[in-house]
Enzyme design. Structure first.
Site, PDB file in Angstrom:
ATOM      1  CE  LYS A  61      -3.966  -2.193   2.262  1.00 54.39           C
ATOM      2  NZ  LYS A  61      -5.022  -2.034   3.290  1.00 54.39           N
ATOM      3  CE1 TYR A 101      -9.459  -2.970   0.331  1.00 53.61           C
ATOM      4  CE2 TYR A 101      -8.562  -1.041  -0.778  1.00 53.61           C
ATOM      5  CZ  TYR A 101      -8.385  -2.176  -0.011  1.00 53.61           C
ATOM      6  OH  TYR A 101      -7.126  -2.515   0.437  1.00 53.61           O
ATOM      7  CG  PHE A 109     -13.318   1.611   6.963  1.00 55.41           C
ATOM      8  CD1 PHE A 109     -12.875   1.052   5.771  1.00 55.41           C
ATOM      9  CD2 PHE A 109     -13.931   0.778   7.894  1.00 55.41           C
ATOM     10  CE1 PHE A 109     -13.048  -0.296   5.493  1.00 55.41           C
ATOM     11  CE2 PHE A 109     -14.120  -0.581   7.630  1.00 55.41           C
ATOM     12  CZ  PHE A 109     -13.672  -1.114   6.423  1.00 55.41           C
ATOM     13  NE  ARG A 137      -6.950 -13.393   5.698  1.00 54.35           N
ATOM     14  CZ  ARG A 137      -7.403 -12.164   5.520  1.00 54.35           C
ATOM     15  NH1 ARG A 137      -7.126 -11.514   4.412  1.00 54.35           N
ATOM     16  NH2 ARG A 137      -8.134 -11.573   6.440  1.00 54.35           N
ATOM     17  CB  THR A 143      -7.158  -5.743   9.688  1.00 55.29           C
ATOM     18  OG1 THR A 143      -7.588  -6.899   8.958  1.00 55.29           O
ATOM     19  CG2 THR A 143      -7.493  -4.486   8.915  1.00 55.29           C
ATOM     20  NE  ARG A 154      -2.374  -5.775   7.190  1.00 52.87           N
ATOM     21  CZ  ARG A 154      -3.409  -6.473   6.781  1.00 52.87           C
ATOM     22  NH1 ARG A 154      -3.852  -7.484   7.533  1.00 52.87           N
ATOM     23  NH2 ARG A 154      -4.027  -6.182   5.652  1.00 52.87           N
ATOM     24  CG  ASN A 164      -3.664  -2.336   6.717  1.00 54.43           C
ATOM     25  OD1 ASN A 164      -3.549  -1.935   5.563  1.00 54.43           O
ATOM     26  ND2 ASN A 164      -4.603  -3.181   7.090  1.00 54.43           N
ATOM     27  CG  HIS A 167      -5.655  -6.247   0.137  1.00 50.96           C
ATOM     28  ND1 HIS A 167      -6.812  -6.274   0.880  1.00 50.96           N
ATOM     29  CD2 HIS A 167      -5.853  -7.096  -0.914  1.00 50.96           C
ATOM     30  CE1 HIS A 167      -7.677  -7.092   0.292  1.00 50.96           C
ATOM     31  NE2 HIS A 167      -7.117  -7.606  -0.794  1.00 50.96           N
ATOM     32  CD  GLU A 178      -9.062  -9.220  -3.212  1.00 53.62           C
ATOM     33  OE1 GLU A 178      -9.844  -8.698  -2.394  1.00 53.62           O
ATOM     34  OE2 GLU A 178      -7.930  -9.629  -2.888  1.00 53.62           O
TER      35      GLU A 178
END
Ligand code: CMP
Length: 190
Positions: A61, A101, A109, A137, A143, A154, A164, A167, A178
Site C-alpha cells: 500500500k 474495495y 471508513f 495472511r 488488519t 503489519r 496497514n 492487503h 482480485e
C-alpha cells in the site's frame, strides 16, 4: 491394463499430480492382502498431506511504497516460500480503488480508505505457493497492527489500521476475483 500402484517419492509425496502408475511391487514380501491394504492406507493418508498450490493477490500500500519498503516486504514473502509470479507498480485511480474495495462501500471508513489507496503508488502482485492465501495472511498479521503478532509485516511496518502496509485476499473466491481485477493470465508467470 493398470494393475499397478501409485508411485511415491521417498518423502512420501505422490509422483506427479495424479500419480504415475507403475507395475506392482511388494518389496517386503507381505501377503498380498496386507500389501494391498497398506497401499490403499498410504494412498489415503498421503493424499491428506498434499497441500494445494494457490495464488493470492497482494497489494503493497501507499504508506509502504512511500517509505521505500517494497523490497523488505517482498523479502518476507520469499523467505516464507511464496513466489512473486506477477508484479506491477501502479497509481490507482479513485474509480479503481472504489471498485476494488466495493465490498466495503457501506462501511464508515470506505471514503478515507479509497483516498488513502490513491494517495501514492501501490505495488500489486500475485503470490504463489502452498496454501498461499492463508500463508500470506499469517505473514501480514492482523488488519489492525495493534493486534498483529510479533514478526508480521503489519506489526513491523504498518502505521495504523488504514495505512496497514499490505492487503491480501481472504479466500480462494476473493483471490480469483482480485487477481483478475489487476492481471490478465498472460501477465502471471509461475
Ligand atoms: P485490507 O486488508 O486492505 O481490507 C480493507 C481495508 O480497510 C483494511 O485492510 C484496512 O486498511 C482498511 N480499514 C480502515 N479502517 C478499518 C476498520 N475499522 N476495520 C477494518 N478495516 C479498516
Amino acid at each position: 491394463m493398470n494393475n499397478g500402484i501409485i508411485k511415491f517419492f521417498s518423502n512420501g509425496l505422490p509422483v506427479g499430480a495424479v500419480g504415475v502408475i507403475t507395475r506392482p511391487r511388494n518389496p517386503k514380501g507381505w501377503k498380498n492382502s496386507h500389501f494391498r491394504e497398506n497401499v490403499i492406507l498410504n494412498h489415503r493418508t498421503l493424499r491428506g498431506y498434499q497441500m494445494a498450490i494457490e495464488q493470492t493477490l497482494s497489494i503493497i500500500k501507499p504508506d509502504a511504497t512511500r517509505r521505500n519498503l517494497t523490497g523488505k516486504i517482498n523479502q518476507r514473502f520469499e523467505d516464507a516460500g511464496l513466489r512473486i509470479v506477477a508484479q506491477k507498480r501502479i497509481q490507482l485511480t479513485p474509480a479503481q480503488a472504489e471498485g476494488f474495495y466495493a465490498v466495503h462501500s457501506e462501511r464508515a471508513f470506505f471514503g478515507d480508505l479509497c483516498t488513502f489507496m490513491t494517495s501514492g503508488p501501490v505495488v500489486v502482485q500475485v503470490l504463489e505457493g502452498e496454501s498461499a492465501i492463508t500463508k500470506n495472511r499469517e505473514i501480514m498479521g492482523a488488519t489492525n497492527p495493534a493486534q498483529a503478532d510479533e514478526g508480521t509485516i503489519r506489526k513491523d511496518f504498518a502505521e495504523d489500521i488504514e495505512a496497514n502496509s499490505v492487503h491480501g485476499s481472504d479466500s480462494p473466491e476473493t483471490a480469483a476475483e482480485e487477481i483478475s481485477y489487476f492481471f490478465s493470465k498472460l501477465e502471471i508467470v509461475g
